[in-house]
Write an enzyme that holds these catalytic residues in place. Structure first.
Site, short mmCIF file in Angstrom:
data_model
loop_
_atom_site.label_atom_id
_atom_site.label_comp_id
_atom_site.label_asym_id
_atom_site.label_seq_id
_atom_site.Cartn_x
_atom_site.Cartn_y
_atom_site.Cartn_z
N ASP A 179 42.96 37.15 33.53
CA ASP A 179 43.22 37.67 34.87
C ASP A 179 44.63 38.21 35.05
O ASP A 179 45.60 37.67 34.50
CB ASP A 179 42.96 36.58 35.91
CG ASP A 179 41.48 36.37 36.14
OD1 ASP A 179 40.80 37.36 36.49
OD2 ASP A 179 40.99 35.25 35.94
N TYR A 226 28.19 42.68 31.52
CA TYR A 226 29.45 43.02 32.17
C TYR A 226 30.24 43.92 31.23
O TYR A 226 30.72 43.46 30.20
CB TYR A 226 30.22 41.71 32.43
CG TYR A 226 31.38 41.79 33.40
CD1 TYR A 226 32.38 42.75 33.28
CD2 TYR A 226 31.49 40.86 34.44
CE1 TYR A 226 33.44 42.79 34.14
CE2 TYR A 226 32.57 40.89 35.32
CZ TYR A 226 33.54 41.86 35.16
OH TYR A 226 34.60 41.88 36.03
N GLU A 231 30.28 37.35 43.15
CA GLU A 231 30.86 36.54 42.07
C GLU A 231 31.84 35.56 42.69
O GLU A 231 32.75 35.96 43.40
CB GLU A 231 31.65 37.44 41.12
CG GLU A 231 30.91 37.86 39.90
CD GLU A 231 31.82 38.69 38.99
OE1 GLU A 231 33.01 38.33 38.84
OE2 GLU A 231 31.33 39.69 38.46
#
Lengths: 399, 265
Positions: free
Chosen positions: B60, B174, B49
């Site tokens: 994040d 995911y 990735e």
């Protein structure tokens, strides 16, 4: 102009091409639950009764609509009325939204509240509502804003809120919002995020607008009593856009003209400003598609304004829609002009405006000659200036 | 057939699981990133990735935030990353997936992005702030060129939303191990196993688990039931904390090998 029968936003949260729900998957369920709860309670008799009770007896609504005769005379312009949101409890319009959302969060069974704040007004209003409702309160605030809005930081602490300094990016409102979203993603099950403006993913821009609409609704009634007609213009400052949309929206299906004043900071050409409607480009930030200050690679740029509440590189999607459809007109005034606006209102009317609202005063002054003498203008005085006296005194070199 | 699909087909044939490695492009610079990709590929990662740095990475944690800021200081752009991919594509055959926030893609122009990325040798795209409901435009172009669109399912996703993620995903789904942002975690919830198994009951598409996995023990445990595991912040840390480039290449290689081995047993 929006037709009465088309709901804004639509079911997927769009105002025309603006808005939407651009968020991490972890938040999607909470957003759906929030929308369901909001739609259930907004017309619920007990909810409305409780909210109205607090708005009247606690916040002090309706706020006055004041004919600013000296200001009108001084700028040789139209007849100016000030909608005195500065007189609401905590000193700004932000409390209209936090009371609504806190009461909603309580109904939803959420015990922990988080919020972002720039000028600290939304933080104070959130801390106030949480103290009243006995909820745990965490406020994300940029390090730079903590420095320049010390008074509000102390107020929040005294109200029992925890302040979490944000040290990423420009250390202002944009970064505080990122950090609040990260907290929300993590603690989504028991936390409600009270967004302070008409930004963020659907349903936030709608919810915040609806709670702020009381500004425009009251103004409509009050001006009819005083003038026997609707105003010709409404004018308000626009950071992300909550006080202005709250003022504008109840008039959206009338012929009343809307003027929004953004922050030009050191000047549009300097690149250091917050004029996302005036020269921003379409983009996605904090969950919504709207106009945005960004570079050639789609990186969000840091905004600048002397008014911390305007220091944001994006703007609410509903304003973007008003701009695109020409329902409202937007222009920007500089830090310097805003300070002159501050001084003007202080000297003519004995009112110290928040630096955010001082932008609206400065904007009005700038275009005073374009009005007809008999025009009636309502300016939203979104907050009081106590929080800004340090910055202003420093600039004016007062001892 | 898309490289991601080929990879999972082969892994499944051999009863193996995927080790997916993430790194932030341009941290500390794109030349180093290209070297790291080679090291990661050579040491046994099945898919890589490529994180595209963004000014406001709201999904994040601190490690990737700091890495992104470092990359942005060097003006690393989506265009430059696509260019880098086209250069390294001839050297490795590992599937490459871009992980980017939506605004850089939107600003690049969605159609041009899909075309340029595919042409450079990108196999898929993960956009954490683009749920399937908002993705009709990118999917239209991506389907045509067989660029995989990978979506998230999370512990808070409703059954209906899980189905939406599954039906719109290509390559793999995911699964976010825990609510929150990216970053190492000491404890991962036990409920992951049950959640992944439930997803596997309603789809044959691979389910890969990410967020919080940083040790071989965690990787091994989750790979025992998931189709793959994704490791990001732990790798970014190896790249960021090394005292020299040589040390970095060495420690990165060792770590990737360790993780790949943990997943394959």
């Amino acid at each position: 102009m929006n037709k009465k029968n088309i709901p804004m936003p639509n079911k997927t949260g769009y105002f025309g091409i603006f808005g939407g729900k651009f968020m991490p998957e972890s938040t999607m369920r909470a957003l759906e639950e929030l929308e369901t709860a909001y739609r259930k309670y907004k017309n619920d008799k007990d909810f409305v009764k409780e909210l109205n009770y607090y708005l009247k007896d606690y916040v002090g609504r309706p706020t006055a609509l004041y004919y600013a005769q000296q200001l009108s005379k001084a700028i040789k312009g139209p007849k100016i009325y000030l909608k005195r949101e500065d007189l609401a409890h905590t000193g700004a319009h932000k409390i209209n939204n936090t009371m609504g959302q806190a009461i909603l969060a309580k109904r939803m069974g959420k015990k922990r509240i988080i919020a972002e704040t720039g000028a600290g007004q939304h933080g104070v209003a959130t801390a106030t509502a949480c103290a009243l409702m006995k909820m745990e309160c965490h406020i994300y605030m940029g390090k730079e804003d903590i420095r320049r809005q010390r008074l509000n930081v102390l107020r929040m602490k005294l109200l029992g809120a925890e302040i979490i300094p944000v040290t990423s990016g420009s250390c202002t409102l944009k970064d505080a919002t990122n950090e609040a979203i990260r907290d929300w993603v993590t603690n989504i099950r028991h936390t409600h995020y009270i967004i302070g403006s008409i930004i963020g993913p659907h349903p936030y821009p709608m919810i915040v607008r609806d709670f702020q609409c009381i500004i425009g609704k009251e103004s409509k009634k009050q001006i009819m009593e005083k003038e026997g007609k609707l105003p010709d213009y409404l004018i308000a400052c626009v950071g992300a856009g909550s006080n202005s949309i709250g003022m504008f929206y109840p008039f959206h299906d009338t012929n009343v003209k809307f003027i929004g004043i953004e922050a030009a900071g050191y000047g549009i050409k300097s690149g250091k400003h917050a004029a996302s409607l005036v020269i921003g480009e379409l983009g996605i930030l904090h969950g919504a598609k709207s106009y945005l200050l960004q570079d050639e690679n789609g990186q969000v740029q840091n905004a600048h304004s002397i008014a911390p509440g305007l220091d944001y590189p994006g703007v609410g999607p509903e304003h973007a829609f008003y701009k695109k459809t020409k329902r409202a007109e937007y222009f920007a005034v500089t830090d310097k002009e805003a300070l002159e606006g501050f001084d003007l209102l202080a000297k003519t009317e004995g009112i110290l405006p928040a630096l955010e609202a001082a932008h609206a005063i400065a904007g009005l002054k700038k275009i005073a000659r374009k009005f007809k003498k008999k025009d009636v203008v309502i300016l939203c005085l979104s907050g009081r200036g106590d929080k800004d006296v340090d910055i202003v005194a420093e600039t004016f070199k007062l001892q | 057939m898309n490289r991601i699909d080929v990879t999972f087909k082969d892994l499944r044939k051999n009863g193996k699981k995927a080790f997916i490695a993430y790194l932030t492009c341009g941290d500390p610079d794109l030349k180093t990133t290209a070297e790291c990709i080679k090291v990661i590929s050579d040491n046994g990662a099945d898919i890589i990735e490529l994180g595209v740095p963004f000014s406001d990475p709201l999904a994040d944690g601190p490690t990737i935030q700091v890495a992104s800021q470092r990359a942005l200081k060097n003006n690393v752009s989506l265009a430059a990353i696509i260019k880098m991919v086209s250069k390294i594509r001839s050297k490795i055959d590992t599937p490459l997936v871009l992980m980017t926030y939506y605004n850089p893609v939107f600003h690049y122009d969605i159609r041009n992005f899909v075309q340029d990325a595919k042409k450079a040798g990108v196999d898929g795209v993960i956009i954490p702030d683009l749920p399937p409901e908002e993705a009709s435009q990118i999917e239209m172009f991506a389907r045509k060129l067989e660029l995989a669109t990978i979506y998230f399912a999370s512990p808070t996703s409703s059954e209906q939303r899980k189905k939406i993620a599954i039906s719109h995903s290509r390559g793999f789904i995911y699964y976010v191990s825990t609510t929150g942002v990216t970053g190492k975690r000491t404890n991962l919830p036990d409920s992951i196993k049950k959640d992944v198994k439930n997803l596997q009951k309603i789809t044959s598409k691979p389910i890969c688990v990410g967020f919080g996995i940083s040790t071989p023990a965690q990787a091994k445990k989750i790979a025992s039931f998931a189709d793959g595991i994704i490791v990001g912040s732990a790798i970014v840390e190896k790249i960021d904390t090394a005292k020299s480039k040589r040390e970095m290449i060495k420690s990165l290689g060792t770590f990737i090998k360790q993780m790949a081995k943990a997943v394959s047993i």
